[in-house]
Design a protein around this motif. Sequence first.
Motif, PDB file in Angstrom:
ATOM      1  N   ASP A  90       0.802  -1.219   0.000  1.00  0.00           N
ATOM      2  CA  ASP A  90       0.000   0.000   0.000  1.00  0.00           C
ATOM      3  C   ASP A  90       0.833   1.267   0.000  1.00  0.00           C
ATOM      4  N   GLY A  91       2.156   1.152  -0.195  1.00  0.00           N
ATOM      5  CA  GLY A  91       3.022   2.326  -0.220  1.00  0.00           C
ATOM      6  C   GLY A  91       3.507   2.761   1.141  1.00  0.00           C
ATOM      7  N   SER A  92       3.107   2.042   2.210  1.00  0.00           N
ATOM      8  CA  SER A  92       3.578   2.359   3.559  1.00  0.00           C
ATOM      9  C   SER A  92       4.706   1.413   3.952  1.00  0.00           C
ATOM     10  N   VAL A  93       5.454   1.789   4.986  1.00  0.00           N
ATOM     11  CA  VAL A  93       6.538   0.943   5.478  1.00  0.00           C
ATOM     12  C   VAL A  93       5.955  -0.103   6.428  1.00  0.00           C
ATOM     13  N   GLY A 147      13.259  -6.462   9.899  1.00  0.00           N
ATOM     14  CA  GLY A 147      13.118  -6.222   8.468  1.00  0.00           C
ATOM     15  C   GLY A 147      12.007  -5.234   8.171  1.00  0.00           C
ATOM     16  N   TYR A 148      12.127  -4.545   7.047  1.00  0.00           N
ATOM     17  CA  TYR A 148      11.068  -3.635   6.627  1.00  0.00           C
ATOM     18  C   TYR A 148      10.991  -3.600   5.103  1.00  0.00           C
ATOM     19  N   TYR A 149       9.816  -3.277   4.605  1.00  0.00           N
ATOM     20  CA  TYR A 149       9.629  -3.153   3.167  1.00  0.00           C
ATOM     21  C   TYR A 149       8.578  -2.095   2.888  1.00  0.00           C
ATOM     22  N   CYS A 150       8.675  -1.516   1.712  1.00  0.00           N
ATOM     23  CA  CYS A 150       7.679  -0.558   1.241  1.00  0.00           C
ATOM     24  C   CYS A 150       7.481  -0.828  -0.245  1.00  0.00           C
ATOM     25  N   VAL A 151       6.247  -1.128  -0.642  1.00  0.00           N
ATOM     26  CA  VAL A 151       5.945  -1.414  -2.039  1.00  0.00           C
ATOM     27  C   VAL A 151       4.719  -0.603  -2.448  1.00  0.00           C
ATOM     28  N   TYR A 152       4.846   0.135  -3.540  1.00  0.00           N
ATOM     29  CA  TYR A 152       3.698   0.864  -4.067  1.00  0.00           C
ATOM     30  C   TYR A 152       3.439   0.395  -5.497  1.00  0.00           C
ATOM     31  N   THR A 153       2.182   0.324  -5.863  1.00  0.00           N
ATOM     32  CA  THR A 153       1.792  -0.288  -7.140  1.00  0.00           C
ATOM     33  C   THR A 153       1.163   0.688  -8.112  1.00  0.00           C
ATOM     34  N   GLN A 165      10.528  12.955  -1.036  1.00  0.00           N
ATOM     35  CA  GLN A 165      10.430  14.002  -0.017  1.00  0.00           C
ATOM     36  C   GLN A 165       9.837  13.444   1.269  1.00  0.00           C
ATOM     37  N   MET A 166       8.822  12.588   1.128  1.00  0.00           N
ATOM     38  CA  MET A 166       8.204  11.982   2.310  1.00  0.00           C
ATOM     39  C   MET A 166       9.193  11.071   3.036  1.00  0.00           C
ATOM     40  N   ARG A 167      10.018  10.335   2.253  1.00  0.00           N
ATOM     41  CA  ARG A 167      11.001   9.443   2.868  1.00  0.00           C
ATOM     42  C   ARG A 167      12.039  10.231   3.660  1.00  0.00           C
ATOM     43  N   LEU A 168      12.537  11.310   3.041  1.00  0.00           N
ATOM     44  CA  LEU A 168      13.535  12.134   3.722  1.00  0.00           C
ATOM     45  C   LEU A 168      12.947  12.813   4.958  1.00  0.00           C
ATOM     46  N   ALA A 169      11.690  13.253   4.831  1.00  0.00           N
ATOM     47  CA  ALA A 169      11.038  13.885   5.979  1.00  0.00           C
ATOM     48  C   ALA A 169      10.835  12.883   7.115  1.00  0.00           C
ATOM     49  N   ALA A 170      10.461  11.636   6.744  1.00  0.00           N
ATOM     50  CA  ALA A 170      10.270  10.602   7.764  1.00  0.00           C
ATOM     51  C   ALA A 170      11.587  10.271   8.451  1.00  0.00           C
TER      52      ALA A 170
END
Length: 625
Positions: free
Chosen positions: A36-39, A54-60, A113-118
């Motif tokens: 869903d695009g979230s971590v 472990g972590y993953y982020c997948v957006y479709t 930008q969202m990744r860097l902000a997070a």
Amino acid sequence: MPDFQIDNSVIEAQVRDFMRLCNLSPHDGNITLNMDGSVHRYTVEGDRAGSDNGYYCVYTDGYPAGYIGSWKTGAGSINWKFDTRDLRADESRRLRLASESKAYKERQAEREQMRLAAQAEAMKEAERQLAHMLKADANHPYLKAKGIEAHNLFARDGKLIVPLITADGKMFRRSYQTISASGDKSFYPGVSTTGLCAYIGGSLRQDSSLIIVCEGYATGASVFEMTGAAVYAAMTCGNLYAVAEGLKAAYPKVPVIIAADNDEATPGNPGLTKAQEAVKRLGLAGVVFPTFGEMQSGTDWNDYVKAFGFADAQRTIKTAIADALSRDRAKPEIREHAAAKKLEGRVRAVEGNELMSKKFPDMKWAVEGFLPSGCSILCGGPKVGKSILALHLALAISVGGVAMGNIDVELGNVLYLALEDTERRLKTRIVESGISERADLSRLTLVTEIPRQHEGGEFWIDGWLKNHPKARFVIIDTLQKFRKPHGRDVDRYGSDYDAVSAIKTIADRYGVSVLIIHHTKKAKDEDDWLNEVSGTQGLAGAADTLLFLKRGRCQNIGMLRVTGRDVEEAELAMTLTGFGWRLEGDADTFSLNKDQTAIIDHLKQAGMQTSKEISECLGINVNTI
């Protein structure tokens, strides 16, 4: 958005394959991935149950992509992108168009930008938590087990907290690592540890005598207690370079030594290898590492203290450091002598007349005229038939027959790394190649899964060649599936050159031909096709031979361009048949129509003639001539 829906099961299968290739498979292989695009966090196979490192982020939306990683290693995220091999040609085209759209690129920029902000928020939260922690007790079970003191440690909920600071002399706290009583470790989630380190102890000024960089906290504590030097722990071997680089820039006059782990039991010895690479590239004072006899086991200086005792370990490391510093600080004439001694046996020089009197054996070929011993790269666009050609050559050499329709090849063992194929697909292609059912394929080794080059894959190939002295040919299909992925802020030219150069070293060592399958860029270059090779020119620079296969969609006629150190530059016509690729000859000659061919043949016999004379002899219209 693409005008078709990619089946989520196809995307999920590719993500799982990518996790496995990166050694980050889920502990529970049956978990459903949330795309869903979230971590999302999960337990990596081999980690303690419930650790969720472990972590993953997948957006479709647009073009499926994302990243994976582990907060235990702190090595940073590894980017993933959907591979269109599981789509039809029309779906692949639509997906490509979607990925080139303005809306998709805007979403990409927004995500970054969202990744860097997070990450910035995660750093702030880690700093806030560190500000409210209590100092660690020296009686913590982990410290007792390691036999070390509590140096700049905090504690919370029974775990040790190791603050991680910037390696720039400013010592800004940015994150931390937790260590449980049993030794389980994990990094604070959401923060990349690249360039961050743990300060163990020791005063550090611009006129200090020494900086020591090591891997883990326990190693750093033992090294500090033995030396009293300024010691910093990079936390992972992959972070040694970034930490040493930051400290060297902040304290340019202070010698830096790396107290490396000696991972002899691990393929490639990553601890020592990474340390030596950092020393070489940064010009550091040297590396000191422990060695263990057959009666003792261990990898780091903390293990060495426990194995041989503090006094013996202290004498050993101090002697090693003094030796490294003496080499680094020697007078110019002493350094020159030492450098000359070090180069003995490594420089090969020959006088011109002596060279001309030497006799050399004939060049060894996998396929004469195309693939000499050494490293070759075959590049081309997607789905033009590179893998079909690779398998065709592998079958011809392993059985001992004819390659590309008319080139005799010598029998020998073949290793084919078909990293984008399954065993089912390989069997189907072999059957469709038209090879005899009675053919002996015992000399052909097919590999569909292997660790990446830097994780032991290169070591495995070396071992296979050592065990197959009659080997003639190795195929790596594809380079992207085998080499180490590019990291952030990496010298891409150097990385490309080193990846191919390492493969060439193996090829030269065993006198075999290694063929690397690689892709081309989308952009075309009519002036020089070498500029179409995907990546930097470091790839082409390191290889001995370059081959470029080109074929139009829905066409069976292609062109093979060849250039290299030991081959004649050529453009050759190729035909894709039901049994593989067939060499037709010179591309210009093959493309001639029947009238052009007739005229050329006539002139070869008759010599120079006018258009009218040719017309009268051949019955071809003079204007055509």
